[in-house]
Design an enzyme around this catalytic site. Structure first.
Site, short mmCIF file in Angstrom:
data_model
loop_
_atom_site.label_atom_id
_atom_site.label_comp_id
_atom_site.label_asym_id
_atom_site.label_seq_id
_atom_site.Cartn_x
_atom_site.Cartn_y
_atom_site.Cartn_z
N ASP A 155 3.39 -6.94 -11.89
CA ASP A 155 4.77 -6.72 -11.47
C ASP A 155 4.91 -6.07 -10.10
OD1 ASP A 155 6.51 -7.84 -13.23
OD2 ASP A 155 6.44 -6.16 -14.63
N HIS A 201 0.71 6.11 -18.62
CA HIS A 201 0.46 6.41 -20.02
C HIS A 201 1.59 7.27 -20.57
CE1 HIS A 201 -3.59 4.84 -20.45
NE2 HIS A 201 -3.82 5.26 -19.21
N ALA A 252 -1.42 6.47 6.44
CA ALA A 252 -2.69 6.41 5.71
C ALA A 252 -2.80 7.58 4.75
CB ALA A 252 -3.84 6.43 6.71
N THR A 280 5.94 8.63 -4.03
CA THR A 280 6.51 8.99 -5.33
C THR A 280 8.01 8.70 -5.41
OG1 THR A 280 6.98 11.23 -4.60
CG2 THR A 280 4.82 10.85 -5.59
N LYS A 281 8.62 8.42 -4.25
CA LYS A 281 10.07 8.13 -4.22
C LYS A 281 10.30 6.91 -3.32
CE LYS A 281 12.11 12.53 -5.36
NZ LYS A 281 10.91 13.31 -5.66
N ARG A 308 6.74 11.88 2.63
CA ARG A 308 8.05 12.31 3.14
C ARG A 308 8.36 11.51 4.39
NH1 ARG A 308 9.39 15.06 -1.16
NH2 ARG A 308 8.35 17.04 -1.48
N ARG A 351 10.33 10.16 10.27
CA ARG A 351 11.24 9.64 11.28
C ARG A 351 11.62 8.20 10.95
NH1 ARG A 351 8.84 6.52 15.31
NH2 ARG A 351 6.57 6.52 15.39
C1 LIG Z 1 1.96 6.86 9.93
C2 LIG Z 1 1.45 6.58 11.34
C3 LIG Z 1 1.73 5.14 11.70
C4 LIG Z 1 2.25 7.54 12.19
O1 LIG Z 1 2.05 7.30 13.53
P1 LIG Z 1 2.94 8.12 14.61
O2 LIG Z 1 4.40 7.89 14.40
O3 LIG Z 1 2.36 7.78 15.92
O4 LIG Z 1 2.72 9.61 14.15
P2 LIG Z 1 2.08 10.83 14.95
O5 LIG Z 1 0.62 10.56 15.14
O6 LIG Z 1 2.93 11.11 16.14
O7 LIG Z 1 2.25 11.99 13.89
C5 LIG Z 1 3.51 12.55 13.58
C6 LIG Z 1 3.28 13.65 12.55
O8 LIG Z 1 2.93 13.05 11.31
C7 LIG Z 1 1.65 13.50 10.89
N1 LIG Z 1 0.96 12.34 10.33
C8 LIG Z 1 0.75 11.15 10.93
N2 LIG Z 1 0.13 10.31 10.09
C9 LIG Z 1 -0.06 10.99 8.96
C10 LIG Z 1 -0.66 10.64 7.72
N3 LIG Z 1 -1.17 9.42 7.51
N4 LIG Z 1 -0.66 11.56 6.75
C11 LIG Z 1 -0.13 12.79 6.94
N5 LIG Z 1 0.45 13.18 8.10
C12 LIG Z 1 0.47 12.27 9.09
C13 LIG Z 1 0.97 14.03 12.14
O9 LIG Z 1 0.01 15.01 11.82
C14 LIG Z 1 2.15 14.59 12.89
O10 LIG Z 1 2.46 15.84 12.33
P3 LIG Z 1 3.01 17.04 13.27
O11 LIG Z 1 4.32 16.54 13.84
O12 LIG Z 1 3.16 18.16 12.33
O13 LIG Z 1 1.97 17.24 14.30
C15 LIG Z 1 -0.09 6.78 11.47
O14 LIG Z 1 -0.40 8.15 11.55
C16 LIG Z 1 -0.84 6.21 10.27
O15 LIG Z 1 -1.08 6.84 9.24
N6 LIG Z 1 -1.25 4.90 10.45
C17 LIG Z 1 -1.93 4.18 9.42
C18 LIG Z 1 -3.28 3.67 9.95
C19 LIG Z 1 -3.93 2.74 8.99
O16 LIG Z 1 -3.87 2.92 7.79
N7 LIG Z 1 -4.57 1.71 9.50
C20 LIG Z 1 -5.22 0.71 8.64
C21 LIG Z 1 -5.23 -0.60 9.32
S1 LIG Z 1 -3.86 -1.62 8.83
#
Ligand SMILES: CC(C)(COP(=O)(O)OP(=O)(O)OC[C@H]1O[C@@H](n2cnc3c(N)ncnc32)[C@H](O)[C@@H]1OP(=O)(O)O)[C@@H](O)C(=O)NCCC(=O)NCCS
Length: 194
Positions: free
Chosen positions: A79, A99, A147, A152-153, A167, A170
């Protein structure tokens, strides 16, 4: 029905193990998995990418739209409905079941399962590597899940959400939607080919 079982068996026994690009035979691996999944999924769009070692059970109620991707080692319960142009990093887990556990006098194992809750992923969403999406979640179109997030929401369209629990940090570009913005569900795979 028997033919479908044979296709599923062949998928897990052979096709799921074939490499993905850029490794040798990777293009063939992706092609073979796509062809097989078209015969397995409830709805399957054009040009989907199924990377190596994706698990989706019997796959019989999975829906996926055109040009969407199931990432390396993805694990999908039943699903799950995925829109078009969806990107997925490696090791993503999408769960639709829990569960039952309320009665502490009975082992959880014997309490059965709660009702299954589908997961919807809108068009053009990007699910980052190692994310976990819990039962009943809708991820709006164009949303990004960072990543390692645990979702959860519901996540609104075009939101960037990270962390555990995920959370919204932006919105993408200038698009801002209130919580009452309709989350597109018609984009799951309605126009995909069977
Ligand atoms: C979510 C994502 C796209 C955000 O990119 P961004 O908008 O450039 O974000 P920034 O790097 O400016 O980070 C903004 C804030 O979010 C936090 N943050 C970014 N990614 C995070 C994540 N995955 N988990 C937790 N916090 C994260 C940063 O620490 C930063 O926190 P701060 O403001 O307190 O310093 C990127 O961090 C990410 O996780 N990309 C996924 C990469 C991936 O999985 N690739 C696989 C190939 S498809």
């Amino acid at each position: 029905m028997l033919m479908k079982k044979i296709i599923i068996l062949f998928y897990y026994a052979v096709a799921a193990k074939l490499p993905q690009p850029p490794f040798p035979l990777g293009v063939f691996g992706n092609w073979l998995r796509r062809i097989l999944c078209q015969g397995i999924f409830l709805k399957c769009g054009k040009n989907i990418v199924v990377r190596q070692n994706v698990f989706f059970g019997s796959g019989c109620d999975i829906e996926i739209g055109d040009n969407s991707e199931l990432g390396l080692n993805a694990y999908l319960n039943r699903d799950v409905k995925i829109g078009r142009e969806v990107l997925m990093g490696q090791n993503v887990t999408i769960l639709t079941t829990n569960h039952e556990f309320e009665n502490p006098d009975i082992q959880i194992h014997y309490q059965g399962r709660r009702e299954r809750k589908p997961v919807y992923i809108g068009d053009d969403a990007w699910i980052g590597a190692n994310s976990i999406i819990l039962p009943g979640i809708t991820i709006g179109c164009g949303a990004i899940i960072g990543a390692g997030s645990v979702v959860t929401k519901d996540i609104p369209p075009f939101a960037v959400a990270v962390g555990n629990p995920a959370r919204v940090i932006r919105q993408r570009g200038s698009r801002v939607f209130g919580s009452d913005h309709p989350v597109p569900r018609s984009n799951t795979a309605d126009q995909a080919t069977d």
